[in-house]
Design a protein around this motif. Structure first.
Motif, short mmCIF file in Angstrom:
data_model
loop_
_atom_site.label_atom_id
_atom_site.label_comp_id
_atom_site.label_asym_id
_atom_site.label_seq_id
_atom_site.Cartn_x
_atom_site.Cartn_y
_atom_site.Cartn_z
N GLY A 206 0.82 -1.20 0.00
CA GLY A 206 0.00 0.00 0.00
C GLY A 206 0.85 1.24 0.00
O GLY A 206 1.99 1.23 -0.45
N ARG A 207 0.31 2.31 0.53
CA ARG A 207 1.00 3.60 0.50
C ARG A 207 1.95 3.80 1.67
O ARG A 207 2.68 4.79 1.72
N PRO A 225 0.42 -0.58 -3.97
CA PRO A 225 -0.90 -0.97 -3.49
C PRO A 225 -1.48 -2.10 -4.34
O PRO A 225 -1.04 -2.33 -5.48
#
Length: 264
Positions: A206-207, A225
């Motif tokens: 993800g981020r 992500p």
């Protein structure tokens, strides 16, 4: 990238040092073509030992076997074995000695198993002075080397091996380890290696990214992500410097169509 069930997620799986085999063994394909090998002692032919009398020029013409000099961890992980070909890929032409010290170079090696699983090895190749004891062994065990004022340089490789292509990160870590090895460090290099191998958390998909400090700067370790293109971990500017637009389009087309691509 999906790992097999039961596989532990780690940023890096192995740290390996590859260099000159301590037995100073000569590569088999050199046995019949090098002047220094032709002067091998008859009683030592079975174990590829070193010539009895060998000048510096002959030594430079020889290619020696490489070996794993050190590694962390010392034993293989239960879910991921150390690739047995690491020495061959780290130093594909074997170990050749130099009269001058070349600049360090870095490159990437990709291992693919029979099941299609990939492992990535980031390699930093550098040269260091050949120990006098090895020089004496190469010169036939004499008390003095054939040319005392000559300094020979031997290659050595630092390797980080992982199932994840954090290649930019690995390159910077290896450069930092190399810089520590040639300077007076406040902490042992082994402590730095253990910290990176065991204490750096694996980034979630993800981020969110993991920041790792290297001296006075930080590097980011992150994964893409879900349902997005993978985060590129290699520099693409080299490709655009070497190829024109037409060849780049043709190359990308071949990759998308899964055609075979040979770069030389």
């Amino acid at each position: 990238m999906v790992l097999p069930t039961g596989t532990t997620e780690r940023v890096a799986d192995y740290f390996v040092v590859v260099g000159l085999d301590e037995n100073l063994s000569i590569m088999k394909d050199e046995m019949d073509c090098q002047e220094c090998v032709m002067s091998l002692r008859r009683e030592s032919m079975m174990n590829s030992s070193i010539p009895e009398h060998c000048d510096v020029e002959s030594i430079l013409n020889c290619r020696f076997k490489s070996a794993v000099l050190d590694r962390f961890p010392l034993t293989d992980h239960a879910d991921t074995a150390l690739p047995p070909q690491i020495c061959m890929f780290a130093l594909p032409e074997g170990v050749t000695l130099k009269l001058a010290c070349p600049l360090p170079t870095s490159y990437v090696v990709v291992f693919t198993s029979n099941e299609g699983q990939r492992m990535y090895a980031s390699v930093l190749n550098f040269y260091e002075p050949l120990p006098k004891s090895d020089f004496l062994r190469l010169s036939g065990g004499s008390e003095e080397p054939p040319q005392p004022n000559v300094q020979l340089w031997v290659p050595k490789c630092l390797c980080l091996i992982s199932r994840w292509p954090f290649l930019d990160c690995f390159r910077e870590v290896l450069k930092h380890i190399y810089n520590l090895s040639i300077s007076v460090a406040r902490i042992p290099i082994e402590r730095f290696v253990c910290n990176f191998m065991l204490e750096v958390p694996f980034p979630p998909q993800g981020r969110i990214k993991v920041q790792y400090s290297l001296g006075d700067r930080s590097i980011d370790i992150m994964r893409s992500p879900p349902n997005t293109l993978p985060t590129p971990h290699v520099r693409m500017d080299v490709l655009f410097r070497l190829l024109d637009r037409e060849n780049i389009v043709q190359l990308v087309t071949c990759l998308w169509l899964e055609d075979k691509v040979l770069l030389y």
